[in-house]
Design a protein around this motif. Structure first.
Motif, PDB file in Angstrom:
ATOM      1  N   ARG A 299       0.337  -3.925  15.484  1.00 49.86           N
ATOM      2  CA  ARG A 299      -0.312  -4.309  16.746  1.00 49.86           C
ATOM      3  C   ARG A 299      -1.720  -4.847  16.510  1.00 49.86           C
ATOM      4  O   ARG A 299      -2.233  -5.614  17.320  1.00 49.86           O
ATOM      5  CB  ARG A 299      -0.369  -3.110  17.696  1.00 49.86           C
ATOM      6  CG  ARG A 299       0.986  -2.732  18.244  1.00 49.86           C
ATOM      7  CD  ARG A 299       0.835  -1.883  19.476  1.00 49.86           C
ATOM      8  NE  ARG A 299       2.048  -1.157  19.779  1.00 49.86           N
ATOM      9  CZ  ARG A 299       2.151  -0.231  20.718  1.00 49.86           C
ATOM     10  NH1 ARG A 299       1.073   0.097  21.441  1.00 49.86           N
ATOM     11  NH2 ARG A 299       3.290   0.376  20.959  1.00 49.86           N
ATOM     12  N   GLN A 300      -2.322  -4.448  15.402  1.00 47.54           N
ATOM     13  CA  GLN A 300      -3.642  -4.970  15.050  1.00 47.54           C
ATOM     14  C   GLN A 300      -3.531  -6.268  14.244  1.00 47.54           C
ATOM     15  O   GLN A 300      -4.540  -6.794  13.782  1.00 47.54           O
ATOM     16  CB  GLN A 300      -4.409  -3.925  14.232  1.00 47.54           C
ATOM     17  CG  GLN A 300      -4.691  -2.636  14.984  1.00 47.54           C
ATOM     18  CD  GLN A 300      -5.207  -1.541  14.059  1.00 47.54           C
ATOM     19  OE1 GLN A 300      -5.865  -1.811  13.051  1.00 47.54           O
ATOM     20  NE2 GLN A 300      -4.893  -0.292  14.379  1.00 47.54           N
ATOM     21  N   GLN A 301      -2.293  -6.767  14.084  1.00 44.79           N
ATOM     22  CA  GLN A 301      -2.009  -7.998  13.350  1.00 44.79           C
ATOM     23  C   GLN A 301      -2.449  -7.910  11.889  1.00 44.79           C
ATOM     24  O   GLN A 301      -2.869  -8.890  11.278  1.00 44.79           O
ATOM     25  CB  GLN A 301      -2.654  -9.208  14.041  1.00 44.79           C
ATOM     26  CG  GLN A 301      -2.133  -9.410  15.448  1.00 44.79           C
ATOM     27  CD  GLN A 301      -2.691 -10.642  16.130  1.00 44.79           C
ATOM     28  OE1 GLN A 301      -3.544 -11.338  15.589  1.00 44.79           O
ATOM     29  NE2 GLN A 301      -2.193 -10.926  17.326  1.00 44.79           N
ATOM     30  N   ARG A 302      -2.310  -6.722  11.339  1.00 46.88           N
ATOM     31  CA  ARG A 302      -2.595  -6.499   9.910  1.00 46.88           C
ATOM     32  C   ARG A 302      -1.255  -6.311   9.207  1.00 46.88           C
ATOM     33  O   ARG A 302      -0.810  -5.209   8.921  1.00 46.88           O
ATOM     34  CB  ARG A 302      -3.503  -5.290   9.735  1.00 46.88           C
ATOM     35  CG  ARG A 302      -4.903  -5.495  10.328  1.00 46.88           C
ATOM     36  CD  ARG A 302      -5.631  -4.178  10.544  1.00 46.88           C
ATOM     37  NE  ARG A 302      -5.605  -3.328   9.361  1.00 46.88           N
ATOM     38  CZ  ARG A 302      -5.554  -2.001   9.405  1.00 46.88           C
ATOM     39  NH1 ARG A 302      -5.516  -1.364  10.587  1.00 46.88           N
ATOM     40  NH2 ARG A 302      -5.537  -1.291   8.308  1.00 46.88           N
ATOM     41  N   GLN A 303      -0.576  -7.444   8.977  1.00 42.52           N
ATOM     42  CA  GLN A 303       0.805  -7.409   8.524  1.00 42.52           C
ATOM     43  C   GLN A 303       0.971  -6.786   7.135  1.00 42.52           C
ATOM     44  O   GLN A 303       1.934  -6.048   6.890  1.00 42.52           O
ATOM     45  CB  GLN A 303       1.403  -8.821   8.538  1.00 42.52           C
ATOM     46  CG  GLN A 303       1.804  -9.305   9.925  1.00 42.52           C
ATOM     47  CD  GLN A 303       0.613  -9.749  10.761  1.00 42.52           C
ATOM     48  OE1 GLN A 303      -0.398 -10.201  10.222  1.00 42.52           O
ATOM     49  NE2 GLN A 303       0.736  -9.619  12.079  1.00 42.52           N
ATOM     50  N   HIS A 304       0.040  -7.070   6.213  1.00 47.47           N
ATOM     51  CA  HIS A 304       0.193  -6.504   4.877  1.00 47.47           C
ATOM     52  C   HIS A 304       0.036  -4.989   4.893  1.00 47.47           C
ATOM     53  O   HIS A 304       0.757  -4.261   4.183  1.00 47.47           O
ATOM     54  CB  HIS A 304      -0.806  -7.150   3.908  1.00 47.47           C
ATOM     55  CG  HIS A 304      -0.410  -8.531   3.493  1.00 47.47           C
ATOM     56  ND1 HIS A 304      -0.806  -9.655   4.180  1.00 47.47           N
ATOM     57  CD2 HIS A 304       0.371  -8.969   2.476  1.00 47.47           C
ATOM     58  CE1 HIS A 304      -0.304 -10.735   3.601  1.00 47.47           C
ATOM     59  NE2 HIS A 304       0.424 -10.346   2.560  1.00 47.47           N
ATOM     60  N   ALA A 305      -0.879  -4.490   5.702  1.00 45.10           N
ATOM     61  CA  ALA A 305      -1.029  -3.034   5.828  1.00 45.10           C
ATOM     62  C   ALA A 305       0.208  -2.420   6.471  1.00 45.10           C
ATOM     63  O   ALA A 305       0.671  -1.336   6.074  1.00 45.10           O
ATOM     64  CB  ALA A 305      -2.274  -2.706   6.651  1.00 45.10           C
ATOM     65  N   ALA A 306       0.753  -3.120   7.470  1.00 44.61           N
ATOM     66  CA  ALA A 306       1.982  -2.626   8.116  1.00 44.61           C
ATOM     67  C   ALA A 306       3.121  -2.573   7.111  1.00 44.61           C
ATOM     68  O   ALA A 306       3.885  -1.587   7.062  1.00 44.61           O
ATOM     69  CB  ALA A 306       2.345  -3.532   9.291  1.00 44.61           C
ATOM     70  N   TRP A 307       3.253  -3.610   6.298  1.00 44.38           N
ATOM     71  CA  TRP A 307       4.358  -3.661   5.333  1.00 44.38           C
ATOM     72  C   TRP A 307       4.213  -2.555   4.289  1.00 44.38           C
ATOM     73  O   TRP A 307       5.212  -1.922   3.902  1.00 44.38           O
ATOM     74  CB  TRP A 307       4.401  -5.027   4.659  1.00 44.38           C
ATOM     75  CG  TRP A 307       5.752  -5.353   4.090  1.00 44.38           C
ATOM     76  CD1 TRP A 307       6.133  -5.274   2.791  1.00 44.38           C
ATOM     77  CD2 TRP A 307       6.898  -5.796   4.824  1.00 44.38           C
ATOM     78  NE1 TRP A 307       7.451  -5.652   2.655  1.00 44.38           N
ATOM     79  CE2 TRP A 307       7.947  -5.977   3.894  1.00 44.38           C
ATOM     80  CE3 TRP A 307       7.150  -6.061   6.174  1.00 44.38           C
ATOM     81  CZ2 TRP A 307       9.211  -6.414   4.255  1.00 44.38           C
ATOM     82  CZ3 TRP A 307       8.408  -6.489   6.545  1.00 44.38           C
ATOM     83  CH2 TRP A 307       9.425  -6.659   5.598  1.00 44.38           C
ATOM     84  N   ALA A 308       2.989  -2.298   3.849  1.00 45.17           N
ATOM     85  CA  ALA A 308       2.765  -1.218   2.889  1.00 45.17           C
ATOM     86  C   ALA A 308       3.161   0.133   3.490  1.00 45.17           C
ATOM     87  O   ALA A 308       3.760   0.990   2.811  1.00 45.17           O
ATOM     88  CB  ALA A 308       1.297  -1.197   2.461  1.00 45.17           C
ATOM     89  N   ALA A 309       2.836   0.336   4.769  1.00 44.54           N
ATOM     90  CA  ALA A 309       3.220   1.583   5.441  1.00 44.54           C
ATOM     91  C   ALA A 309       4.738   1.696   5.554  1.00 44.54           C
ATOM     92  O   ALA A 309       5.315   2.778   5.382  1.00 44.54           O
ATOM     93  CB  ALA A 309       2.574   1.655   6.821  1.00 44.54           C
ATOM     94  N   LEU A 310       5.402   0.581   5.831  1.00 44.86           N
ATOM     95  CA  LEU A 310       6.861   0.600   5.934  1.00 44.86           C
ATOM     96  C   LEU A 310       7.503   0.973   4.604  1.00 44.86           C
ATOM     97  O   LEU A 310       8.510   1.693   4.570  1.00 44.86           O
ATOM     98  CB  LEU A 310       7.383  -0.763   6.396  1.00 44.86           C
ATOM     99  CG  LEU A 310       7.099  -1.108   7.861  1.00 44.86           C
ATOM    100  CD1 LEU A 310       7.471  -2.550   8.155  1.00 44.86           C
ATOM    101  CD2 LEU A 310       7.857  -0.162   8.792  1.00 44.86           C
ATOM    102  N   GLN A 311       6.940   0.510   3.523  1.00 44.51           N
ATOM    103  CA  GLN A 311       7.483   0.878   2.214  1.00 44.51           C
ATOM    104  C   GLN A 311       7.337   2.376   1.975  1.00 44.51           C
ATOM    105  O   GLN A 311       8.239   3.014   1.414  1.00 44.51           O
ATOM    106  CB  GLN A 311       6.792   0.059   1.121  1.00 44.51           C
ATOM    107  CG  GLN A 311       7.185  -1.417   1.164  1.00 44.51           C
ATOM    108  CD  GLN A 311       6.411  -2.261   0.168  1.00 44.51           C
ATOM    109  OE1 GLN A 311       5.208  -2.097  -0.012  1.00 44.51           O
ATOM    110  NE2 GLN A 311       7.105  -3.179  -0.487  1.00 44.51           N
ATOM    111  N   GLN A 312       6.229   2.961   2.422  1.00 45.86           N
ATOM    112  CA  GLN A 312       6.068   4.415   2.340  1.00 45.86           C
ATOM    113  C   GLN A 312       7.113   5.125   3.198  1.00 45.86           C
ATOM    114  O   GLN A 312       7.706   6.127   2.779  1.00 45.86           O
ATOM    115  CB  GLN A 312       4.677   4.826   2.822  1.00 45.86           C
ATOM    116  CG  GLN A 312       3.546   4.573   1.851  1.00 45.86           C
ATOM    117  CD  GLN A 312       2.238   5.129   2.400  1.00 45.86           C
ATOM    118  OE1 GLN A 312       1.613   4.562   3.294  1.00 45.86           O
ATOM    119  NE2 GLN A 312       1.825   6.280   1.875  1.00 45.86           N
ATOM    120  N   ALA A 313       7.332   4.606   4.398  1.00 44.24           N
ATOM    121  CA  ALA A 313       8.292   5.230   5.313  1.00 44.24           C
ATOM    122  C   ALA A 313       9.693   5.222   4.720  1.00 44.24           C
ATOM    123  O   ALA A 313      10.412   6.240   4.755  1.00 44.24           O
ATOM    124  CB  ALA A 313       8.275   4.496   6.652  1.00 44.24           C
TER     125      ALA A 313
END
Length: 613
Positions: A299-313
């Motif tokens: 939602r903050q349009q920080r796609q690389h941070a979002a993708w890194a979190a998804l890999q953790q998930a």
């Protein structure tokens, strides 16, 4: 001799009156080798919190009476409580060999397997306990828990069928029960279980009371009752949470973060999710926090941070899945096993005509790959007075399992079904449906389950005239949404563990669908999410025409209808209350860099579905 008997009788009387300290005092003056004395002292030690001291006494009893299953059962129970897992397992398996028909032994072994996170073994052991003693509520609750973790929703429902009539449960069990009831859409029962929870009389009571508050707030948020959730959370101020209680911290932080996300405060939510990831190794809590963190960064349009979190998930979820479906975690495995079960043209030619059900007894089937807009369409149909949805149920898939268990291989045995066989399968389906929607009455059933797209042979055989709606959405938007969601199914956890693996599953599902549509020629309407967003009124009219409705107007008021519902089980529970908007169209463009490696795999399907890459 008489004095010894007198002292033993005193011990027994004190034990029956609950005077455990007196039992211990009396036992100190005795020889310690008499069977009843050993047993009473061991049980009193356990009851007074000195289970470690009870272990050698119970071990001595098994040596004195190796054929007495109760002694092995008690040894296993106490060894589990003290953390001596090898002794517990050995003792309980010996007890089981001596008394295979005793439900308590199965129950205690099942508890040990839950503690070890041997979920499939625990599920089988606890279901055996329930079969032996259907009224053993503790076993039913824990069997439901094991089914819940294993993704066996039908088993979970069966175990909790009469949970509304159960007596109040200890707080820890009440929390587990409420979580499961909520997942099944039985919100009122979930709140009742929390309200009736029995708090212990020791130091753990304050923590459990706060965890119950956190759970209540989470259930309220999940039911779209945000203001009530926030009111509950005023009792859990972040700055006053006890720092030495990790379970409470995770529960409170998760709920505060979920409410913050609903209010648009993504920065606060992100901070809380990161706290959880930094403070726990529990795979389930880490998965929930990482998925939440990904949503906040997105939602903050920080796609690389979002993708890194998804890999953790997904790493956390894969850890969970490895303990449940290890056979699916190999790189070449097929998590969507139903995709391999096809009816060929020659097999279809063997299908003898069967009398179809009446038109009003045909469900409307809403299917498509998950995250394709099926929940939106379900709520639209449910808003019409002629239809009744039942949330997402795997009843059609259950019929395929019933055939397999009856020695009728699915789908090849569909050709051999008689009129009686088909009528019985429909009756089983109706029975399952009416347990969920007893008020169905004259309204037509809406059976929404995305992966019923892999059960088309069963639908076509039992309901050959049924209307089927295939929900479509740009495959990359679907795949991104799936990758960003936490699924309960262990098979889906595995399939979503990497984008490449998810793409392979998606392509395989549609290959199956196109093959079976060509063979079976069902009545299908393609319902495109993008067209619904851009030409809503036209699409509603088209849908009404397909379903032979005189007035399709009520379906346009689906958002108001969804807001009035207490529970929607799918991850879209919040979105469908907001009405039609285009925020989710072409969402994948922001993640195109991540999709580049898989676009070659997708391109043939994109072209066939009429979408551009």
């Amino acid at each position: 001799m008489d004095a010894s008997r007198s002292s033993t009788a005193e011990m027994l009387a004190a034990f029956e009156q609950g005077e455990m300290q007196r039992v211990l005092t009396l036992s100190e003056s005795l020889s310690g080798e008499h069977e009843i004395e050993l047993l009473l002292r061991a049980l009193a030690l356990r009851a007074t919190g000195r289970a470690t001291e009870a272990l050698p006494l119970l071990l001595r009893l098994t040596q004195l009476r190796p054929q007495t299953f109760e002694y092995w059962n008690n040894l296993g129970l106490v060894a589990r409580e003290t953390g001596d897992v090898p002794t517990a397992e050995q003792a309980l398996r010996r007890a089981l060999a001596l008394a295979p028909q005793h439900a308590d032994v199965h129950y205690n072994l099942g508890l040990l397997q839950l503690q070890q996170q041997h979920w499939l073994a625990a599920r089988e052991t606890l279901l055996d306990a329930v079969q032996l003693a259907p009224g053993l509520i503790e076993a039913r609750l824990q069997a439901a828990h094991a089914c819940h973790v294993c993704g066996d929703s039908l088993g979970e429902e069966a175990m909790l069928e009469n949970a509304a009539t159960w007596p109040p449960q200890p707080a820890e069990q009440a929390l587990t029960l409420a979580r499961m009831l909520s997942t099944l859409g039985r919100q009122d029962e979930a709140f009742h279980a929390l309200d009736q929870a029995l708090l212990p009389g020791d130091h753990s009571a304050p923590s459990l009371r706060l965890r119950i508050i956190a759970m209540r707030a989470a259930l309220l948020e999940r039911s779209n009752r945000l203001e009530q959730a926030e009111t509950e959370l005023t009792q859990l101020p972040l700055q006053e949470l006890p720092p030495d209680d990790p379970q409470l911290l995770c529960a409170a932080w998760l709920t505060h973060a979920a409410v913050a996300m609903r209010r648009g405060d993504t920065a606060s939510a992100e901070q809380l999710y990161r706290r959880i990831l930094a403070s726990t190794e529990d795979a389930d809590a880490r998965a929930q926090a990482a998925f939440g963190l990904a949503a906040a960064c997105d939602r903050q349009q920080r796609q690389h941070a979002a993708w890194a979190a998804l890999q953790q998930a997904h790493a956390a979820q894969l850890t969970i899945a490895q303990g449940i479906v290890p056979e699916l975690t190999g790189e070449d495995s097929q998590p969507l096993a139903m995709a391999d079960l096809l009816v060929s043209r020659s097999e279809y030619a063997r299908w003898a005509p069967l009398p179809p059900p009446r038109e009003d007894q045909n469900p409307v089937f809403v299917l498509g790959f998950p995250r394709s807009g099926t929940t939106l369409l379900e709520q639209m149909l449910d808003a019409h007075p002629d239809f009744c949805a039942m949330d997402e149920r795997a009843f059609i898939h259950e019929l395929t399992e019933r055939m397999r268990l009856a020695g009728q291989p699915y789908p090849s045995a569909l050709a051999d079904l008689t009129d009686t066989d088909a009528a019985q399968l429909r009756a089983v389906y109706t029975q399952m449906v009416r347990k969920v929607v007893p008020e169905l009455g004259a309204r037509r059933l809406v059976d929404k389950n995305p992966l019923n797209m892999l059960c088309l042979p069963m639908i076509a055989r039992l309901f050959p005239q049924a209307r089927i709606i295939l929900c479509l959405r740009h495959p990359c938007d679907v795949l991104l949404s799936c990758y960003m969601q936490s699924f309960r199914s262990p098979a889906f956890m595995v399939m979503c563990s990497s984008l490449q693996r998810l793409v392979r599953g998606y392509v395989r599902a549609f290959e199956h669908w196109f093959d079976q549509v060509e063979v079976l020629a069902p009545r299908v309407l393609e319902w495109r999410y993008e067209s619904v967003v851009s030409h809503f009124d036209e699409q509603v009219l088209q849908l009404g025409h397909f379903l032979d409705l005189d007035n399709a107007g009520p379906m346009a008021r689906f958002a108001e209808h969804a807001r009035s519902k207490r529970y929607i089980s799918t991850p879209s529970y919040a979105q469908v209350t907001q009405g039609i908007h285009g925020h989710a169209v072409h969402r994948w463009h922001a993640y195109r860099e991540m999709f580049e490696p898989v676009l070659p795999l997708l391109r043939p399907l994109l072209e066939r579905l009429g979408y551009a890459a």
